[in-house]
Scaffold this active site. Structure first.
Site, short mmCIF file in Angstrom:
data_model
loop_
_atom_site.label_atom_id
_atom_site.label_comp_id
_atom_site.label_asym_id
_atom_site.label_seq_id
_atom_site.Cartn_x
_atom_site.Cartn_y
_atom_site.Cartn_z
N LYS A 10 -26.63 -6.11 -12.23
CA LYS A 10 -27.33 -5.92 -11.15
C LYS A 10 -28.78 -6.96 -10.99
O LYS A 10 -29.06 -7.49 -12.04
CB LYS A 10 -27.95 -4.68 -10.69
CG LYS A 10 -26.67 -3.84 -10.33
CD LYS A 10 -27.07 -2.42 -10.01
CE LYS A 10 -25.93 -1.48 -9.67
NZ LYS A 10 -26.35 0.01 -9.20
N TYR A 50 -20.24 -1.41 -0.91
CA TYR A 50 -20.82 -0.16 -1.15
C TYR A 50 -20.64 0.86 0.06
O TYR A 50 -21.38 1.93 0.43
CB TYR A 50 -22.37 -0.13 -1.16
CG TYR A 50 -22.75 -0.40 -2.78
CD1 TYR A 50 -22.45 0.64 -3.76
CD2 TYR A 50 -23.58 -1.59 -3.10
CE1 TYR A 50 -22.79 0.33 -5.00
CE2 TYR A 50 -24.03 -1.67 -4.58
CZ TYR A 50 -23.64 -0.61 -5.54
OH TYR A 50 -24.06 -0.95 -6.68
N PHE A 58 -30.43 5.89 1.09
CA PHE A 58 -30.72 4.60 0.51
C PHE A 58 -29.86 3.69 0.56
O PHE A 58 -30.20 2.52 0.20
CB PHE A 58 -30.76 4.89 -0.95
CG PHE A 58 -29.54 5.50 -1.73
CD1 PHE A 58 -28.61 4.70 -2.14
CD2 PHE A 58 -29.36 6.89 -1.81
CE1 PHE A 58 -27.44 4.96 -2.60
CE2 PHE A 58 -28.32 7.43 -2.46
CZ PHE A 58 -27.02 6.50 -2.69
N ARG A 86 -18.56 3.82 -18.03
CA ARG A 86 -19.77 4.69 -17.59
C ARG A 86 -20.34 5.26 -18.78
O ARG A 86 -21.43 5.53 -18.60
CB ARG A 86 -18.91 5.79 -16.76
CG ARG A 86 -17.98 5.34 -15.54
CD ARG A 86 -18.98 5.11 -14.48
NE ARG A 86 -19.66 5.94 -13.97
CZ ARG A 86 -20.31 6.08 -12.74
NH1 ARG A 86 -20.26 5.00 -11.77
NH2 ARG A 86 -21.18 6.96 -12.30
N THR A 92 -26.74 7.75 -13.64
CA THR A 92 -27.34 6.63 -12.53
C THR A 92 -28.91 6.92 -12.50
O THR A 92 -29.23 5.40 -12.51
CB THR A 92 -27.16 7.26 -11.03
OG1 THR A 92 -25.46 7.77 -11.08
CG2 THR A 92 -27.36 6.53 -9.91
N ARG A 103 -28.62 1.90 -19.09
CA ARG A 103 -29.44 2.17 -18.08
C ARG A 103 -30.62 2.70 -18.59
O ARG A 103 -31.84 2.80 -18.17
CB ARG A 103 -28.96 3.12 -17.05
CG ARG A 103 -27.88 2.48 -16.14
CD ARG A 103 -27.08 3.33 -15.25
NE ARG A 103 -26.46 2.88 -14.04
CZ ARG A 103 -25.54 3.34 -13.46
NH1 ARG A 103 -25.11 4.54 -13.64
NH2 ARG A 103 -25.31 2.69 -12.40
N ASN A 113 -31.17 -0.01 -11.33
CA ASN A 113 -30.34 0.78 -12.78
C ASN A 113 -29.59 -0.38 -13.55
O ASN A 113 -28.87 0.19 -14.43
CB ASN A 113 -29.85 1.94 -12.51
CG ASN A 113 -28.76 2.02 -11.47
OD1 ASN A 113 -28.27 0.88 -11.05
ND2 ASN A 113 -28.21 3.08 -10.94
N HIS A 116 -23.66 -1.76 -12.38
CA HIS A 116 -22.83 -1.04 -11.75
C HIS A 116 -21.33 -0.77 -12.47
O HIS A 116 -20.86 -1.75 -13.04
CB HIS A 116 -22.22 -1.58 -10.29
CG HIS A 116 -20.86 -0.98 -9.77
ND1 HIS A 116 -21.14 -0.09 -8.74
CD2 HIS A 116 -19.65 -1.27 -9.75
CE1 HIS A 116 -19.87 0.39 -8.58
NE2 HIS A 116 -19.02 -0.60 -9.12
N GLU A 127 -12.27 -2.32 -6.20
CA GLU A 127 -13.59 -2.99 -6.39
C GLU A 127 -13.03 -4.32 -7.11
O GLU A 127 -13.66 -5.49 -6.83
CB GLU A 127 -14.42 -2.32 -7.37
CG GLU A 127 -15.10 -1.28 -6.47
CD GLU A 127 -16.07 -0.35 -7.31
OE1 GLU A 127 -16.57 0.58 -6.81
OE2 GLU A 127 -16.11 -0.61 -8.49
#
Ligand code: IDP
Ligand code: MG
Length: 143
Positions: A10, A50, A58, A86, A92, A103, A113, A116, A127
């Site tokens: 990100k 998203y 948010f 993950r 998150t 993270r 964070n 993704h 995706e």
């Protein structure tokens, strides 16, 4: 099972010179990069990506953040790649993320964070297809 999953480094992480470090974490944990692009997302691209979150409070902040600097989008392949990614990413909210996760190490807030990762096989398919033509994804292990 050998799987593929979508990863995004990100804007908060690309802006802090963390691309190589994050890619190293994936590789150390048995995830191979099989497709990659660096770009700055447009608002419509981020909103479409998203869209499952479009009703969340948010959402507008999230898409603005995702467009604020370049991102590195990659397809990762490996054994149980979706869950494995993950795990390597952590929770998150960086404050809740386990020690040694990306993270926990690098995330600045629940929004910024750093990474993704797809959360299911169905999401991963959507995706990956969202960003990569199928013929552009190399595979070590999938036919
Ligand atoms: P995930 O990235 O761990 O799968 P999701 O719930 O799918 O988490 O949320 C997508 C992204 O939206 C998060 O990675 C984070 O950037 C942002 N986000 C999630 N929850 C919040 C929040 O409560 N405030 C602000 N941003 C959030
Ligand atoms: Mg998610």
């Amino acid at each position: 099972m050998i799987e593929q999953t979508l990863s995004i480094i990100k804007p908060d992480a690309t802006a802090r010179n963390l691309i190589g470090h994050i890619l190293s974490r994936f590789e150390e944990q048995g995830l191979s990069v099989v497709a990659m692009q660096m770009c700055t997302l447009s608002l419509p691209e981020a909103e479409g990506f998203y869209h499952v979150h479009r009703e969340r409070p948010f959402f507008q902040d999230l898409v603005a953040f995702m467009c604020s600097a370049p991102v590195v989008i990659s397809v990762l392949e490996g054994e149980d790649a979706i869950a494995r990614n993950r795990t390597v990413m952590g929770a998150t909210d960086p404050a809740q993320a386990g020690e040694g996760t990306i993270r926990a190490m690098h995330g600045r807030s629940i929004e910024e964070n750093s990474v993704h990762g797809s959360d299911s096989a169905e999401t991963a398919r959507f995706e990956i297809d969202y960003f990569f033509a199928r013929g552009k994804v190399y595979s070590y292990d999938l036919s």
